[in-house]
Design an enzyme around this catalytic site. Structure first.
Site, short mmCIF file in Angstrom:
data_model
loop_
_atom_site.label_atom_id
_atom_site.label_comp_id
_atom_site.label_asym_id
_atom_site.label_seq_id
_atom_site.Cartn_x
_atom_site.Cartn_y
_atom_site.Cartn_z
N ARG A 25 0.82 -1.21 0.00
CA ARG A 25 0.00 0.00 0.00
C ARG A 25 0.85 1.26 0.00
O ARG A 25 0.41 2.31 0.48
CB ARG A 25 -0.98 0.01 1.17
CG ARG A 25 -2.09 -1.02 1.04
CD ARG A 25 -3.06 -0.91 2.20
NE ARG A 25 -4.12 -1.91 2.09
CZ ARG A 25 -4.88 -2.33 3.10
NH1 ARG A 25 -4.68 -1.82 4.31
NH2 ARG A 25 -5.80 -3.23 2.92
N ARG A 29 -2.84 6.38 -0.27
CA ARG A 29 -3.23 6.44 1.12
C ARG A 29 -2.53 7.51 1.94
O ARG A 29 -3.11 8.53 2.26
CB ARG A 29 -3.08 5.06 1.77
CG ARG A 29 -4.08 4.05 1.24
CD ARG A 29 -3.76 2.64 1.66
NE ARG A 29 -3.84 2.45 3.10
CZ ARG A 29 -4.90 1.98 3.75
NH1 ARG A 29 -6.00 1.70 3.09
NH2 ARG A 29 -4.87 1.79 5.04
N ARG A 38 -5.98 12.29 -6.61
CA ARG A 38 -7.20 11.49 -6.59
C ARG A 38 -8.45 12.31 -6.30
O ARG A 38 -9.57 11.79 -6.39
CB ARG A 38 -7.09 10.42 -5.49
CG ARG A 38 -6.57 9.06 -5.86
CD ARG A 38 -7.58 8.12 -6.51
NE ARG A 38 -8.90 8.17 -5.97
CZ ARG A 38 -9.34 7.48 -4.91
NH1 ARG A 38 -8.52 6.69 -4.26
NH2 ARG A 38 -10.59 7.60 -4.50
N ASP A 74 -6.98 -2.34 -7.31
CA ASP A 74 -7.77 -2.85 -6.21
C ASP A 74 -8.12 -4.29 -6.53
O ASP A 74 -8.32 -4.64 -7.70
CB ASP A 74 -9.04 -2.02 -6.02
CG ASP A 74 -9.79 -2.40 -4.75
OD1 ASP A 74 -9.53 -1.79 -3.69
OD2 ASP A 74 -10.61 -3.34 -4.80
N TYR A 153 -15.40 -11.79 -0.13
CA TYR A 153 -16.11 -10.55 -0.44
C TYR A 153 -17.39 -10.83 -1.21
O TYR A 153 -18.45 -10.24 -0.94
CB TYR A 153 -15.22 -9.61 -1.25
CG TYR A 153 -14.23 -8.82 -0.42
CD1 TYR A 153 -14.67 -7.84 0.47
CD2 TYR A 153 -12.86 -9.03 -0.54
CE1 TYR A 153 -13.78 -7.11 1.23
CE2 TYR A 153 -11.95 -8.29 0.22
CZ TYR A 153 -12.42 -7.33 1.10
OH TYR A 153 -11.54 -6.60 1.86
#
Length: 356
Positions: A25, A29, A38, A74, A153
């Site tokens: 990551r 972030r 973003r 992702d 998920y």
């Protein structure tokens, strides 16, 4: 032998003068430049904009001088062309419009081809071209979610604390479970292959939630499908990293699924992970990301401890034990990279020679 410190370590040819480092990551972030670029663009929209993906992937390389770039995407992205309606909800994570809990749901899940990932391949190509401008060889790492984590998920409909629906379907209807995971393995394989064919020189298969399972269930219901993905990528001759969270009891089985490098979270020392793995794998990890806010002298000693512990393995790639938290101070990450690069070789050599 490669000019890349990362690739040398991943292939058990680690140079004595370099301990490679990158962060899960790292792309996004915590970086202010990420939040700026973003702004006004959703996560999934960002993942399908090749120029934006390239910019975000490269930001931590420019700022931190890490030894590899991790492709910005992702794990839900490859499910979209398979017919899954998914949204990434801020503060919650992926939300599936129609969870898959029966045979009809599995039948709706389409196979994919690399043509479905043309924008992904374009983005990877842009990153590879920019990485070529660095004097030291910095490879692109492709990534995808493993079948179990994707299945969790899809079945739960989003994040879960106990994966109750997933486990119930897994043990209650094994035939349906394996059908679902076979389809997900094909999707993950194709997604990774598209990145490799566009220039990625290593891959990481994330099985983020596999640590929720006991070993016997992992071996029966999960390992065969991760093994199918890793075997297919092995034919493309790239190092394969296999990582999960809370997987201390599963490490050997995860390695045996077909990994070249086993990622280890922060819960056990790397030397102990190496013992459990029989000294047969390169290790990646494993600084606790929760410690990034500790005073620097304390954190620096923890970084050194990870390097010393990692010296027990045939080779070691420094990383966190999970992803960079969004609250992390980017300057701290930069200091960690500098410490690993400057002190890492001596610390590793001393540990391997048995000196304090």
């Amino acid at each position: 032998m490669s000019a890349s410190a990362f690739l040398n370590a991943a292939t058990r040819q680690q140079h004595d003068d370099r301990v490679p480092v990158w962060f899960m990551r790292q792309a996004g972030r915590s970086l202010p430049e990420y939040r700026e670029v973003r702004a006004g663009t959703s996560m999934l929209e960002s993942c399908h904009d090749p120029a934006l993906v390239c910019e975000i992937t490269m930001q931590p390389v420019r700022r931190h001088d890490v030894d590899a770039a991790i492709f910005f995407s992702d794990i839900m992205v490859p499910l979209q062309p398979a017919g899954v309606a998914v949204d990434i909800v801020a503060g919650r994570g992926p939300v599936i419009a129609e969870p898959i809990r029966d045979a009809a749901g599995v039948d709706r899940l389409r196979s994919v081809t690399e043509d479905d990932f043309a924008d992904i391949a374009e983005a990877a190509g842009l990153v590879v071209a920019e990485l070529a401008g660095y004097a030291d060889d910095k490879p692109l790492i492709g990534f995808a979610g493993a079948p179990f984590t994707l299945a969790s998920y899809l079945i739960e409909g989003g994040p879960s604390k106990d994966y109750a629906r997933t486990k119930s379907l897994m043990v209650g209807d094994p035939q349906l479970w394996h059908r679902l995971c076979e389809r997900l393995a094909q999707i993950s394989t194709t997604f990774l292959s598209a990145q490799v064919h566009a220039g990625a020189r290593a891959v990481q298969l994330f099985d983020s939630w596999a640590g929720s399972l006991p070993l016997a269930d992992y071996q029966e219901f999960v390992q065969p499908h991760s093994a199918a993905v890793l075997a297919a990528l092995g034919e493309l001759d790239v190092p394969r990293i296999h990582f999960g969270v809370g997987t201390g009891e599963l490490l050997l089985a995860m390695g045996q699924a077909g990994a070249d490098v086993v990622g280890v979270d922060w819960r056990i020392p790397l030397a102990e992970a190496n013992r459990r793995l029989g000294g047969a794998y390169v290790l990646q990890g494993n600084l606790d990301p929760a410690l990034l806010g500790a005073p620097w002298p304390v954190l620096a000693e923890r970084v050194r401890a990870v390097i010393r512990s990692g010296a027990a393995a045939p080779a070691h790639i420094f990383n966190l034990g999970h992803g960079v938290p969004p609250t992390a101070d980017p300057d701290v990450l930069g200091r960690i990279v500098e410490l690993v690069h400057t002190e890492g070789p001596a610390l590793r050599a001393e540990a391997r020679e048995g000196r304090p």
